[in-house]
Design an enzyme around this catalytic site. Structure first.
Site, PDB file in Angstrom:
ATOM      1  N   GLU A  82      -9.146  -9.588   3.300  1.00  0.00           N
ATOM      2  CA  GLU A  82      -9.545  -8.234   2.858  1.00  0.00           C
ATOM      3  C   GLU A  82     -11.013  -8.223   2.205  1.00  0.00           C
ATOM      4  O   GLU A  82     -11.268  -8.818   1.371  1.00  0.00           O
ATOM      5  CB  GLU A  82      -8.340  -7.664   1.796  1.00  0.00           C
ATOM      6  CG  GLU A  82      -8.650  -6.236   1.432  1.00  0.00           C
ATOM      7  CD  GLU A  82      -7.300  -5.346   1.047  1.00  0.00           C
ATOM      8  OE1 GLU A  82      -6.128  -6.102   1.020  1.00  0.00           O
ATOM      9  OE2 GLU A  82      -7.833  -4.241   0.749  1.00  0.00           O
TER      10      GLU A  82
ATOM     11  N   SER B  67       0.956  -1.202   0.148  1.00  0.00           N
ATOM     12  CA  SER B  67       0.136  -0.119  -0.087  1.00  0.00           C
ATOM     13  C   SER B  67       0.951   1.221  -0.061  1.00  0.00           C
ATOM     14  O   SER B  67       0.479   2.318  -0.332  1.00  0.00           O
ATOM     15  CB  SER B  67      -0.778   0.042   1.176  1.00  0.00           C
ATOM     16  OG  SER B  67      -0.285  -0.074   2.457  1.00  0.00           O
TER      17      SER B  67
HETATM   18  O1  KIV Z   1      -0.139  -3.518   1.714  1.00  0.00           O
HETATM   19  C1  KIV Z   1      -1.015  -3.267   2.582  1.00  0.00           C
HETATM   20  O2  KIV Z   1      -1.305  -2.528   3.240  1.00  0.00           O
HETATM   21  C2  KIV Z   1      -2.009  -4.590   2.809  1.00  0.00           C
HETATM   22  C3  KIV Z   1      -3.199  -4.407   3.906  1.00  0.00           C
HETATM   23  C4  KIV Z   1      -4.148  -4.091   3.205  1.00  0.00           C
HETATM   24  C5  KIV Z   1      -3.253  -5.529   4.522  1.00  0.00           C
HETATM   25  O3  KIV Z   1      -1.439  -5.570   2.321  1.00  0.00           O
END
Ligand code: KIV
Length: 256
Positions: free
Chosen positions: A181, A46
């Site tokens: 998710e 993310s």
């Molecule tokens: O990369 C991220 O933030 C994630 C979360 C959404 C679990 O994989």
């Protein structure tokens, strides 16, 4: 605690609903979150959106994750540090293992990758080498382009069964926990009840999993341009930052 001891603590939280996990991308945040008692710090892909300004996680490279992981690891957190395997870095079991080994050498206690049945052999290659793996099922951000958007999962019993099959394949391959998710609350509860490893939910509703993970910028209100509907901000850091910057501008300009 060793990496192994930390994963054992998380596995032992099954059924307690007590795992508090956050994403984390840099040294000061790792120190603050760790001192606040967060159980898991995820150097998640993310970061592509909320730190690097890309439209989705498909632009994130291994170099990006390693750079941010290095900073988080420098804080020597008590929390379990999990690092994401970015897209295109686990296309074969051999590549998955090589990527996981780089992440661990850079400071990750464990790694996470997206997908179920089709990833089982890659997970097995990593766990067989003694590296702890967290699964990730439901909505898979690395597949956003193939799927044409972010959609809720587990809306039908068939979809829930398919996710359950993925969970079982991952457990058979040795995962110690699974992120769920954007499942419906019913699907998340069903899967959580039926599998022996902890589930860590995001966008699955309250109290449906063994723990929760949030993107830290959603919690802190520091990325105001997109806030998912399930986010529960506890602060308004972008507002506070703007306020501080405006005061600074005023103060500097008033000096002459
Ligand atoms: O990369 C991220 O933030 C994630 C979360 C959404 C679990 O994989």
């Amino acid at each position: 605690m060793t990496s192994r001891e930390k994963t054992v603590v998380i596995s032992g939280s099954k059924g307690r609903g007590s795992i508090a996990a956050l994403t984390c991308y840099d040294y000061p945040m790792a120190r603050v979150l760790d001192e606040a008692g967060i159980d898991v710090l995820l150097v998640g892909d993310s970061l592509g959106m909320v730190v690097l300004g890309y439209p989705d996680t498909t632009h994130v490279t291994l170099a990006h994750i390693l750079h941010h992981l290095e900073a988080v690891a420098r804080a020597k957190p008590q929390a379990l540090v999990i690092a994401d395997l970015p897209i295109n870095t686990y296309d074969t079991p051999e590549q998955a293992l090589a990527t996981a080994q780089q992440l661990v050498a850079t400071g990750a206690d464990a790694v996470k990758l997206e997908g179920g049945v089709r990833q089982a052999e890659k997970v097995r290659a990593i766990t067989s080498a003694g590296i702890a793996v967290c699964g990730h099922l439901g909505m898979l951000p690395q597949r956003v382009l193939e799927e044409g958007g972010y959609y809720k999962k587990g809306k039908t019993p068939e979809q829930t069964q398919a996710i359950m099959q993925g969970a079982k394949a991952l457990i058979d391959a040795g995962v110690f926990a699974i992120v769920l998710e954007s499942l419906t609350p019913t699907a998340a509860e069903t899967i959580t009840r039926e599998i022996p490893v902890p589930t860590i939910g995001i966008g699955c509703g309250d109290a449906t999993c063994d723990g929760e993970i949030a993107v830290v910028t959603d919690l802190l209100g520091s990325y105001p341009w997109f806030v998912p509907p399930f986010a529960k901000p506890e602060a308004d850091l972008s507002g506070e930052t703007s306020h501080a910057a405006k005061n600074y501008v005023r103060r500097v300009r008033a000096q002459k």
